[in-house]
Write an enzyme that holds these catalytic residues in place. Structure first.
Site, PDB file in Angstrom:
ATOM      1  CD  GLN A  36      60.354  15.995  27.277  1.00  0.00           C
ATOM      2  OE1 GLN A  36      59.229  16.067  26.758  1.00  0.00           O
ATOM      3  NE2 GLN A  36      60.736  14.988  28.020  1.00  0.00           N
ATOM      4  CD  GLU A  37      59.551  18.103  19.590  1.00  0.00           C
ATOM      5  OE1 GLU A  37      59.560  17.538  18.492  1.00  0.00           O
ATOM      6  OE2 GLU A  37      58.603  18.826  19.975  1.00  0.00           O
ATOM      7  CG  ASP A  72      65.236  21.972  27.292  1.00  0.00           C
ATOM      8  OD1 ASP A  72      65.366  23.180  26.992  1.00  0.00           O
ATOM      9  OD2 ASP A  72      64.596  21.581  28.282  1.00  0.00           O
ATOM     10  CD  GLU A 132      54.922  54.112  24.350  1.00  0.00           C
ATOM     11  OE1 GLU A 132      55.836  53.820  25.140  1.00  0.00           O
ATOM     12  OE2 GLU A 132      55.105  54.574  23.225  1.00  0.00           O
ATOM     13  CE  LYS A 177      57.962  56.847  34.268  1.00  0.00           C
ATOM     14  NZ  LYS A 177      58.889  55.998  35.018  1.00  0.00           N
ATOM     15  CG  ASP A 235      58.779  50.706  38.746  1.00  0.00           C
ATOM     16  OD1 ASP A 235      59.782  51.397  38.495  1.00  0.00           O
ATOM     17  OD2 ASP A 235      58.309  50.589  39.884  1.00  0.00           O
ATOM     18  NE  ARG A 274      68.166  58.129  31.943  1.00  0.00           N
ATOM     19  CZ  ARG A 274      68.520  59.032  32.852  1.00  0.00           C
ATOM     20  NH1 ARG A 274      68.990  58.629  34.008  1.00  0.00           N
ATOM     21  NH2 ARG A 274      68.415  60.306  32.601  1.00  0.00           N
ATOM     22  CE1 TYR A 289      62.506  57.756  20.642  1.00  0.00           C
ATOM     23  CE2 TYR A 289      64.003  57.889  22.523  1.00  0.00           C
ATOM     24  CZ  TYR A 289      63.434  58.459  21.396  1.00  0.00           C
ATOM     25  OH  TYR A 289      63.793  59.733  21.044  1.00  0.00           O
ATOM     26  CE  LYS A 333      56.693  58.062  39.054  1.00  0.00           C
ATOM     27  NZ  LYS A 333      58.093  58.122  39.001  1.00  0.00           N
ATOM     28  CB  CYS A 379      66.534  47.439  75.052  1.00  0.00           C
ATOM     29  SG  CYS A 379      67.019  46.218  73.814  1.00  0.00           S
ATOM     30  CB  CYS A 409      69.486  43.794  76.659  1.00  0.00           C
ATOM     31  SG  CYS A 409      69.691  45.572  76.473  1.00  0.00           S
ATOM     32  CB  CYS A 418      69.366  49.151  72.678  1.00  0.00           C
ATOM     33  SG  CYS A 418      70.189  48.220  73.985  1.00  0.00           S
ATOM     34  CB  CYS A 456      71.906  44.711  73.605  1.00  0.00           C
ATOM     35  SG  CYS A 456      70.250  44.398  72.981  1.00  0.00           S
TER      36      CYS A 456
HETATM   37  S1  IVH Z   1      60.236  56.716  26.718  1.00  0.00           S
HETATM   38  C1  IVH Z   1      62.730  60.243  25.490  1.00  0.00           C
HETATM   39  N1  IVH Z   1      58.455  54.894  27.337  1.00  0.00           N
HETATM   40  O1  IVH Z   1      60.713  55.904  32.320  1.00  0.00           O
HETATM   41  C2  IVH Z   1      61.831  59.140  25.886  1.00  0.00           C
HETATM   42  N2  IVH Z   1      60.100  55.439  28.948  1.00  0.00           N
HETATM   43  O2  IVH Z   1      61.527  58.934  33.160  1.00  0.00           O
HETATM   44  C3  IVH Z   1      62.487  58.180  26.767  1.00  0.00           C
HETATM   45  N3  IVH Z   1      59.958  54.109  31.009  1.00  0.00           N
HETATM   46  O3  IVH Z   1      64.112  56.325  31.702  1.00  0.00           O
HETATM   47  C4  IVH Z   1      61.705  57.214  27.494  1.00  0.00           C
HETATM   48  N4  IVH Z   1      58.228  52.890  30.404  1.00  0.00           N
HETATM   49  O4  IVH Z   1      63.252  53.958  31.977  1.00  0.00           O
HETATM   50  C5  IVH Z   1      59.530  55.595  27.750  1.00  0.00           C
HETATM   51  N5  IVH Z   1      56.841  53.266  27.709  1.00  0.00           N
HETATM   52  C6  IVH Z   1      57.917  53.956  28.123  1.00  0.00           C
HETATM   53  C7  IVH Z   1      58.496  53.745  29.390  1.00  0.00           C
HETATM   54  C8  IVH Z   1      59.598  54.519  29.776  1.00  0.00           C
HETATM   55  C9  IVH Z   1      59.128  53.125  31.360  1.00  0.00           C
HETATM   56  C10 IVH Z   1      61.032  54.636  31.876  1.00  0.00           C
HETATM   57  C11 IVH Z   1      62.372  54.742  31.220  1.00  0.00           C
HETATM   58  C12 IVH Z   1      62.774  56.182  31.330  1.00  0.00           C
HETATM   59  C13 IVH Z   1      61.864  56.694  32.387  1.00  0.00           C
HETATM   60  C14 IVH Z   1      61.503  58.132  32.067  1.00  0.00           C
END
Ligand code: IVH
Length: 667
Positions: A32-33, A35, A111, A113, A115, A134, A225, A311, A404, A407, A422, A428
Site C-alpha cells: 500500500q505504501e 502504491d 545453469e 535452461k 524456457d 533475438r 550473460y 535438454k 461425422c 451431422c 466431414c 454441418c
Molecule cells: S546462454 C552464447 N544460458 O537457450 C550463449 N541461454 O539455444 C547464449 N537459454 O537462445 C545463451 N537459459 O534463449 C544461455 N542459462 C542460459 C539459458 C539460455 C535459456 C536459451 C536462450 C538461447 C537458447 C540457446
C-alpha cells in the site's frame, strides 16, 4: 521541497523499493505504501510533463500507445547453443573443451535452461536504454517499451555501483506458471484461444503492441550473460554475481564445477527438482567459466564451442484411458481426443490428450481401460505416446469413427492427408461456422467488426445459415433491447456494407473453395475476369494457367458443380458484391514493376498499406517484408523506422515517397 525535486526523490526511492522487493525479496514497506508513493509520483509527473523520463518507475504500468517495433541490429550476434540429449554427448562436450584447452584445468558453470525467449538489454550510465528480442540472431525487434513493464528488470541501477558505463546483458523473458495459469483461465472465460505453454505466452505478450497489456501479464526475467568492454572480471559466474549486486535477477541455482561427475549430479538433481520451480525450464546449460578460455575455444558458424545445452526428456505420466471422443473442427477435420483419469503433468492437471488421426490411433491399438503414457510436447493438448502395459484381454477396442459425429455424413479421407474429413461443408454446423469465419476474415472480406463469438451467436439464434445471409441482416434483428446503445450493431452493419466494395479476387478467395488460397484466387480472378467465367471454366482451361495445378482445378470444378454453392454465389451477386474485375483494376494493371521487390515502411496519407501492397502487385511487383540487397526500392511513408532507414542507406537502396510512387505507376 519543490515538486520537481520531489519527483526525483520519489523515483529514486521507488527504484530502491523495487530492488528490495523483486531482487532481494525483502521489502521494507507495504504494498500500500508503495502504491501510495507511486500515485504521488504519477500525479506529479502529470503536472510536469517536461520531467518525462522513460525509465521512471511509473512507466512500469505501460501505456496504451501502439508500439510499432523497429528492428535493431545486434551489436554482437545472438547465437544459439548446440543441443545434446544424452550423457554421452555431454561427455563428448567435456572432452572437446578439454582438448581445445590443451589439457589446461577449467571450470564449468552449470545453469538452468529457462524456457522463454531471449532478450538483449543495453545499459548506458546505469539506465536501461534498449531491449531487443533475438529475432534471427542478427537483428531483432526493439521491445523496450514492453520490457520496461517487467518489474524484475531494473530501469536504473543503484547509484555508485561498479557497473561499466556501457554494457549489454542477455537473458530470458519468462511467464511464471502462476501468471500463465491465471492468463489462460481468463482467456478460457472470455472464449479466447489459450496459449500452449508459458514460452508462447511470454513471446506473444512481449510482441504485444500495447505495453499496458504486457504490464498486466506478469512477465519475469532471468539474466545469464554479461557482455561488453570493461565488465568486472574473467569469470562468467563472478560477472553474474556482480550483475546480481547491480539489481539484475540472476538464477540462484547456478553451480561452478570442475568435474564431469559434478555436471551429471547437477543434471540429475534438476531433472527432478525443476518441477518445483516457479518457471518452466527445458534443460541445463553448461558454460566454460573463464572468458579467456571461452575466447580461445571460439565459435563455430552457429554456436559457441564453450557452451552447450542439455535438454531434459519431455515429462511423461501414466493414467487410465476411459473413452475416445471425436471432435469436428471448422475445416471438417475429425480429431480423436482421449478422455483419461486426471493426472499431474509438467505443472498442470491433464485429463484429455489428442490422438491426432486414424493412423496414430491404429498404431496405438487402444482399448477402454488401458494404462497409457501421456507426454506434453509444444502443443496445448498433451498426446498419448504409448501404453504402459498391454490391454486387458476382455477389454473393448476403440475404432475410429466412420460417420461425422455431428451431422452423420460418411467421412472421407483425401489422398495424401492423414485426417478424415466431414465433407458436408454446407450442412454441418462446425464447417458452416468455419466457412463464415473464413469469409469475414481480414484477407477475405475483412468484415472486421464481426468476431467468431458474434458469428456463433447469430448462427445459434438462426439469423444466419451461411455467409450470404450476412447481407440480409438488419438493425432491428440485431438490436438488443436491453443494451443502452447499439453502436456495435451499427458498426457491424457498416462493415458488412463496406465489404461490398472488396475486389473480386478477394471475393473468390472468401467463398472458400478448397485449395484456392489467396494467390490462386488472384490468379484465377485476373485470368478469367469474372465469377461467371470461373464458374464455366473447364479442367483443360484451368490447368493451362500458370500456378493452377490439377488439385486446384479439380476443386474449382467440384465446387461449382454443387447447386448449393451456385445458389450461394448467386445470392452474393444479388447482394451487390464484386463478382468481376473492376474496370479501374483492368485498366490499372501493368508490368511497370515487373521483377521488382518493394518494401513498404511507415505511415501513409493517400492509401493504406494493404492498398499499396495491392497496387505493387497489380503492376507486376512483389511486396516483401524486410530490406536486403535484393530490394529494388522502399516505399516510405512518414515515421519510417530509423533502423530500416539506416539499413537502406547502407545498402544504397532508393527510398521513394508516396507521391513519387503514385506517379511512377501512373506514367
Ligand atoms: S546462454 C552464447 N544460458 O537457450 C550463449 N541461454 O539455444 C547464449 N537459454 O537462445 C545463451 N537459459 O534463449 C544461455 N542459462 C542460459 C539459458 C539460455 C535459456 C536459451 C536462450 C538461447 C537458447 C540457446
Amino acid at each position: 521541497m519543490d515538486e520537481k525535486a520531489r519527483i526525483l526523490q520519489l523515483r529514486d526511492e521507488l527504484h530502491q523499493h523495487n530492488y528490495r522487493y523483486y531482487v532481494e525479496n525483502n521489502p521494507v514497506i507495504s504494498d500500500q505504501e508503495f502504491d501510495f508513493m507511486m500515485h504521488e509520483l504519477q500525479d506529479l509527473e502529470a503536472k510536469h510533463p517536461e520531467m518525462f523520463d522513460p525509465n521512471s518507475p511509473s512507466q512500469r504500468v505501460g501505456s496504451d500507445l501502439n508500439n510499432e517495433f523497429e528492428t535493431f541490429v545486434h551489436t554482437r550476434p545472438m547465437l544459439s547453443l548446440g543441443n545434446t540429449y544424452n550423457r554421452e554427448e555431454v561427455a563428448d562436450f567435456w572432452k572437446r573443451v578439454s582438448e581445445g584447452l590443451m589439457g589446461a584445468p577449467f571450470q564449468i558453470c552449470c545453469e538452468l535452461k529457462f524456457d522463454g525467449l531471449s532478450i538483449s538489454l543495453h545499459y548506458e550510465d546505469g539506465r536501461l536504454v534498449r531491449a531487443v528480442t533475438r529475432g534471427d540472431g542478427v537483428q531483432g525487434d526493439d521491445v523496450t517499451a514492453n520490457v520496461r513493464t517487467i518489474r524484475s528488470i531494473p530501469l536504473q541501477l543503484p547509484k555508485g555501483g561498479d557497473w561499466p558505463r556501457q554494457f549489454e546483458i542477455r537473458g530470458e523473458v519468462l511467464m511464471p506458471w502462476s501468471s500463465f495459469d491465471r492468463l489462460n483461465a481468463e482467456r478460457e472465460q472470455a472464449g479466447e484461444p489459450l496459449f500452449a505453454n508459458p514460452r508462447n505466452a511470454a513471446s506473444g505478450t512481449l510482441k504485444s503492441k500495447n505495453s499496458s497489456t504486457v504490464a498486466q501479464r506478469g512477465l519475469d526475467a532471468y539474466l545469464y550473460y554479461l557482455l561488453g568492454e570493461g565488465i568486472p572480471g574473467d569469470g562468467h559466474y563472478q560477472n553474474l554475481e556482480a550483475a546480481a549486486r547491480w539489481g539484475f535477477q540472476v538464477s540462484k541455482n547456478m553451480r561452478l564445477v570442475s568435474t564431469l561427475e559434478e555436471v551429471f549430479e547437477y543434471i540429475d538433481y534438476w531433472d527432478q527438482e525443476r518441477r518445483n520451480l516457479p518457471v518452466a525450464t527445458d534443460g541445463v546449460v553448461l558454460k566454460v567459466n573463464s572468458l579467456a578460455q571461452q575466447k580461445s575455444l571460439g565459435m563455430t558458424a552457429k554456436s559457441p564451442r564453450w557452451a552447450i545445452a542439455y535438454k531434459f526428456q519431455a515429462e511423461q505420466a501414466e493414467t487410465t484411458l476411459r473413452q475416445v471422443v471425436f471432435q469436428v473442427g471448422r475445416t471438417g477435420a475429425v480429431t480423436p481426443v482421449a478422455n483419461m483419469d486426471p493426472v499431474q503433468l509438467a505443472g498442470t492437471q491433464v485429463r484429455r490428450a489428442t490422438l491426432h488421426n486414424a493412423d496414430v490411433m491404429a498404431s496405438l491399438d487402444l482399448h477402454v481401460g488401458d494404462k497409457v503414457l501421456v507426454e506434453k510436447g509444444g502443443e496445448i493438448i498433451p498426446k498419448i505416446v504409448g501404453k504402459a502395459s498391454p490391454s486387458e484381454p476382455e477389454s473393448l477396442a476403440i475404432p475410429f469413427v466412420e460417420y461425422c459425429p455431428v451431422c452423420g455424413s460418411k467421412l472421407v479421407r483425401y489422398e495424401g492427408e492423414a485426417a478424415h474429413y466431414c465433407p458436408n461443408d454446407t450442412g454441418c454446423p462446425p464447417l458452416i461456422l468455419g466457412r463464415i469465419e473464413h469469409f469475414i476474415s481480414r484477407k477475405a472480406m475483412n468484415i472486421n467488426s464481426l468476431g467468431p463469438e458474434t458469428v456463433d451467436d447469430y448462427y445459434r439464434r438462426g439469423l444466419i445459415h451461411d455467409a450470404a445471409d450476412l447481407y440480409d441482416l438488419n438493425e432491428e434483428q440485431l438490436t438488443d433491447p436491453q443494451a443502452s446503445d447499439n453502436k456495435g450493431v451499427r458498426k457491424i452493419l457498416a462493415s458488412i456494407e463496406e465489404s461490398k466494395q472488396i475486389p473480386f479476387e478477394r471475393v473468390l478467395f472468401a467463398i472458400g473453395i478448397r485449395f484456392v488460397g489467396e494467390i490462386a484466387a488472384k490468379t484465377l480472378a485476373r485470368y478469367y475476369g469474372s465469377m461467371d467465367k470461373v464458374m464455366e471454366a473447364s479442367m483443360e482451361s484451368l490447368t493451362q494457367i500458370n500456378g493452377i495445378g490439377e488439385v486446384i482445378a479439380g476443386s474449382v470444378i467440384q465446387y461449382f458443380a454443387n447447386p448449393v454453392n451456385r445458389a450461394f454465389v448467386e445470392r452474393l451477386r444479388n447482394a451487390g458484391l464484386q463478382i468481376e474485375i473492376g474496370e479501374q483494376q483492368r485498366q490499372a494493371q501493368s508490368d511497370k514493376l515487373e521483377g521488382q521487390s518493394v518494401v513498404i515502411s511507415g505511415v501513409f496519407q493517400h492509401h493504406s498499406r494493404d492498398e499499396y501492397k495491392a497496387l505493387i502487385e497489380q503492376h507486376g511487383g512483389k511486396n516483401v517484408g524486410s530490406i536486403s540487397n535484393k530490394t529494388s526500392f522502399i516505399l516510405a511513408g512518414e515515421n519510417m523506422g530509423p533502423a530500416k532507414l539506416e539499413k537502406a542507406q547502407k545498402l544504397g537502396i532508393r527510398i521513394m515517397n508516396e507521391d513519387e510512387f503514385l506517379s511512377l505507376i501512373k506514367e
